[in-house]
Design a protein around this motif. Sequence first.
Motif, PDB file in Angstrom:
ATOM      1  N   MET A 270      39.133  22.894  33.641  1.00 18.04           N
ATOM      2  CA  MET A 270      39.776  24.193  33.475  1.00 18.04           C
ATOM      3  C   MET A 270      39.427  25.125  34.630  1.00 18.04           C
ATOM      4  SD  MET A 270      39.351  24.775  29.342  1.00 18.04           S
ATOM      5  CE  MET A 270      40.281  26.309  29.339  1.00 18.04           C
ATOM      6  N   ALA A 271      38.170  25.088  35.048  1.00 17.55           N
ATOM      7  CA  ALA A 271      37.753  25.931  36.174  1.00 17.55           C
ATOM      8  C   ALA A 271      38.473  25.530  37.455  1.00 17.55           C
ATOM      9  CB  ALA A 271      36.241  25.840  36.354  1.00 17.55           C
ATOM     10  N   LEU A 272      38.606  24.217  37.691  1.00 16.74           N
ATOM     11  CA  LEU A 272      39.311  23.740  38.884  1.00 16.74           C
ATOM     12  C   LEU A 272      40.776  24.155  38.857  1.00 16.74           C
ATOM     13  CD1 LEU A 272      37.843  20.133  39.289  1.00 16.74           C
ATOM     14  CD2 LEU A 272      37.482  22.087  40.815  1.00 16.74           C
ATOM     15  N   ALA A 273      41.421  23.944  37.716  1.00 12.19           N
ATOM     16  CA  ALA A 273      42.840  24.270  37.615  1.00 12.19           C
ATOM     17  C   ALA A 273      43.078  25.770  37.752  1.00 12.19           C
ATOM     18  CB  ALA A 273      43.400  23.765  36.288  1.00 12.19           C
ATOM     19  N   PHE A 274      42.226  26.570  37.125  1.00 15.66           N
ATOM     20  CA  PHE A 274      42.387  28.019  37.234  1.00 15.66           C
ATOM     21  C   PHE A 274      42.108  28.488  38.654  1.00 15.66           C
ATOM     22  CE2 PHE A 274      40.893  32.419  36.868  1.00 15.66           C
ATOM     23  CZ  PHE A 274      41.979  32.981  36.204  1.00 15.66           C
ATOM     24  N   GLY A 275      41.085  27.896  39.287  1.00 14.74           N
ATOM     25  CA  GLY A 275      40.796  28.245  40.671  1.00 14.74           C
ATOM     26  C   GLY A 275      41.961  27.914  41.583  1.00 14.74           C
ATOM     27  N   ALA A 276      42.605  26.755  41.350  1.00 12.40           N
ATOM     28  CA  ALA A 276      43.764  26.379  42.158  1.00 12.40           C
ATOM     29  C   ALA A 276      44.917  27.359  41.936  1.00 12.40           C
ATOM     30  CB  ALA A 276      44.205  24.960  41.806  1.00 12.40           C
ATOM     31  N   THR A 277      45.064  27.847  40.709  1.00 13.68           N
ATOM     32  CA  THR A 277      46.102  28.830  40.421  1.00 13.68           C
ATOM     33  C   THR A 277      45.877  30.104  41.221  1.00 13.68           C
ATOM     34  OG1 THR A 277      46.447  27.972  38.191  1.00 13.68           O
ATOM     35  CG2 THR A 277      47.138  30.234  38.607  1.00 13.68           C
ATOM     36  N   VAL A 278      44.631  30.554  41.276  1.00 14.61           N
ATOM     37  CA  VAL A 278      44.302  31.770  42.033  1.00 14.61           C
ATOM     38  C   VAL A 278      44.529  31.550  43.523  1.00 14.61           C
ATOM     39  CG1 VAL A 278      42.460  33.362  42.662  1.00 14.61           C
ATOM     40  CG2 VAL A 278      42.666  32.568  40.295  1.00 14.61           C
ATOM     41  N   VAL A 279      44.060  30.416  44.037  1.00 17.52           N
ATOM     42  CA  VAL A 279      44.228  30.123  45.466  1.00 17.52           C
ATOM     43  C   VAL A 279      45.712  30.026  45.817  1.00 17.52           C
ATOM     44  CG1 VAL A 279      43.845  28.368  47.248  1.00 17.52           C
ATOM     45  CG2 VAL A 279      41.994  28.989  45.684  1.00 17.52           C
ATOM     46  N   GLY A 280      46.512  29.502  44.870  1.00 17.69           N
ATOM     47  CA  GLY A 280      47.942  29.393  45.110  1.00 17.69           C
ATOM     48  C   GLY A 280      48.629  30.731  45.282  1.00 17.69           C
ATOM     49  N   GLN A 281      48.007  31.831  44.828  1.00 18.48           N
ATOM     50  CA  GLN A 281      48.580  33.163  44.987  1.00 18.48           C
ATOM     51  C   GLN A 281      48.101  33.851  46.266  1.00 18.48           C
ATOM     52  OE1 GLN A 281      50.891  33.763  42.674  1.00 18.48           O
ATOM     53  NE2 GLN A 281      50.176  31.791  41.881  1.00 18.48           N
ATOM     54  N   VAL A 282      46.877  33.575  46.676  1.00 16.99           N
ATOM     55  CA  VAL A 282      46.276  34.290  47.807  1.00 16.99           C
ATOM     56  C   VAL A 282      46.918  33.811  49.105  1.00 16.99           C
ATOM     57  CG1 VAL A 282      44.164  34.742  49.092  1.00 16.99           C
ATOM     58  CG2 VAL A 282      44.101  34.563  46.595  1.00 16.99           C
ATOM     59  N   GLY A 283      47.522  34.714  49.801  1.00 13.71           N
ATOM     60  CA  GLY A 283      48.074  34.393  51.107  1.00 13.71           C
ATOM     61  C   GLY A 283      49.390  33.658  51.065  1.00 13.71           C
ATOM     62  N   ALA A 284      49.871  33.267  49.871  1.00 14.44           N
ATOM     63  CA  ALA A 284      51.110  32.500  49.818  1.00 14.44           C
ATOM     64  C   ALA A 284      52.313  33.331  50.220  1.00 14.44           C
ATOM     65  CB  ALA A 284      51.319  31.938  48.410  1.00 14.44           C
ATOM     66  N   GLY A 285      52.227  34.624  50.025  1.00 11.54           N
ATOM     67  CA  GLY A 285      53.363  35.464  50.372  1.00 11.54           C
ATOM     68  C   GLY A 285      53.390  35.881  51.820  1.00 11.54           C
ATOM     69  N   ARG A 286      52.367  35.493  52.624  1.00 12.55           N
ATOM     70  CA  ARG A 286      52.315  35.933  54.009  1.00 12.55           C
ATOM     71  C   ARG A 286      53.039  35.014  54.956  1.00 12.55           C
ATOM     72  NH1 ARG A 286      46.519  36.438  52.932  1.00 12.55           N
ATOM     73  NH2 ARG A 286      46.093  38.529  52.185  1.00 12.55           N
ATOM     74  N   GLY A 287      53.197  33.750  54.540  1.00 13.56           N
ATOM     75  CA  GLY A 287      53.823  32.793  55.436  1.00 13.56           C
ATOM     76  C   GLY A 287      55.302  33.037  55.547  1.00 13.56           C
ATOM     77  N   SER A 288      55.908  32.277  56.449  1.00 15.04           N
ATOM     78  CA  SER A 288      57.342  32.395  56.639  1.00 15.04           C
ATOM     79  C   SER A 288      58.058  31.748  55.478  1.00 15.04           C
ATOM     80  CB  SER A 288      57.775  31.714  57.940  1.00 15.04           C
ATOM     81  OG  SER A 288      59.175  31.707  58.049  1.00 15.04           O
TER      82      SER A 288
END
Length: 318
Positions: A270-288
């Motif tokens: 659960m910690a891994l999956a939740f951490g991946a969810t958070v990482v998936g949001q950080v910086g994802a909107g900055r790319g092209s």
Amino acid sequence: MASNRAALILLTALAPVSWGTTYAVTTEFLPPDRPLFTGLMRALPAGLLLLAVTRVLPRGAWWGKSAVLGALNIGAFFPLLFLSAYRLPGGMAAVVGSVGPLLVVGLSALLLGQRPTVRNVLTGVVAAFGVSLVVLKAAGALDLVGVLAALAATASMSAGTVLTKRWGRPDGVGPLALTGWQLTAGGLLIAPLAVLVEGAPPALDGRATVGYLYLALANTAVAYWLWFRGIGRLTATQVTFLGPLSPLTAAVVGWAALGQTLTPLQLTGMALAFGATVVGQVGAGRGSVRAHGVRLFSSTEENDRKVSMDVTDRALRR
């Protein structure tokens, strides 16, 4: 503003959190072995309600686009989802769905011109691995039909998410109307199949009625409005990385309401999956996220962005 972006992500996350309760409601409240009827009861009443509220119908090419999106996001997804939920143990249907971010990354490269990054791929793998740890206790003799149904449901929803992002919305149409179009189209697709395959509707007691009301209103009408609203303002990758919240919610509901236990290994997952969810949001909107020849936003959204100065929308235009 960053706070606006965070609020948008949190509101969009309520959709997969709500969907995580689907498995418990299906097994505890609804009549058994009725995946098509259950999909119909979840989609069509919610779609007709939203059509009545918005009073907006598709025009021109959007009749066809709504039918395609309704088939992918609703008409195919719902029956396959419930079929897998009926046939697979525990949260196994949800863990198969955790490969959704990887599918969306690949489809976004093909349809949106977004190059897959090592970060996104690794994050998707970690999310899937974490979710698999959560449902390890359900391992055993798996039903092949249930597994294939779960995979097909995931592929259908992933394709629908990316196409929803690619096509955007017509001018002057909000996410509530778009949600109503898709739910109605999907429900109308399911209806004849439900009659042909499952026959007459089952008799419903009070418990089943409450279950279907919950699925149609909170779990579908509200949740899908939040989901499609999020797709319009976030990247497809950001939205799909919220997906692991669904199986995590299912595990928490199983523990809190159904008396299921969570082992240290599951908590690690659960910690891994939740951490991946958070990482998936950080910086994802900055790319092209610009796709050659692809219109991501309607003029209505552009006007809303000018008024609200929403950082998320401005980042998507870069």
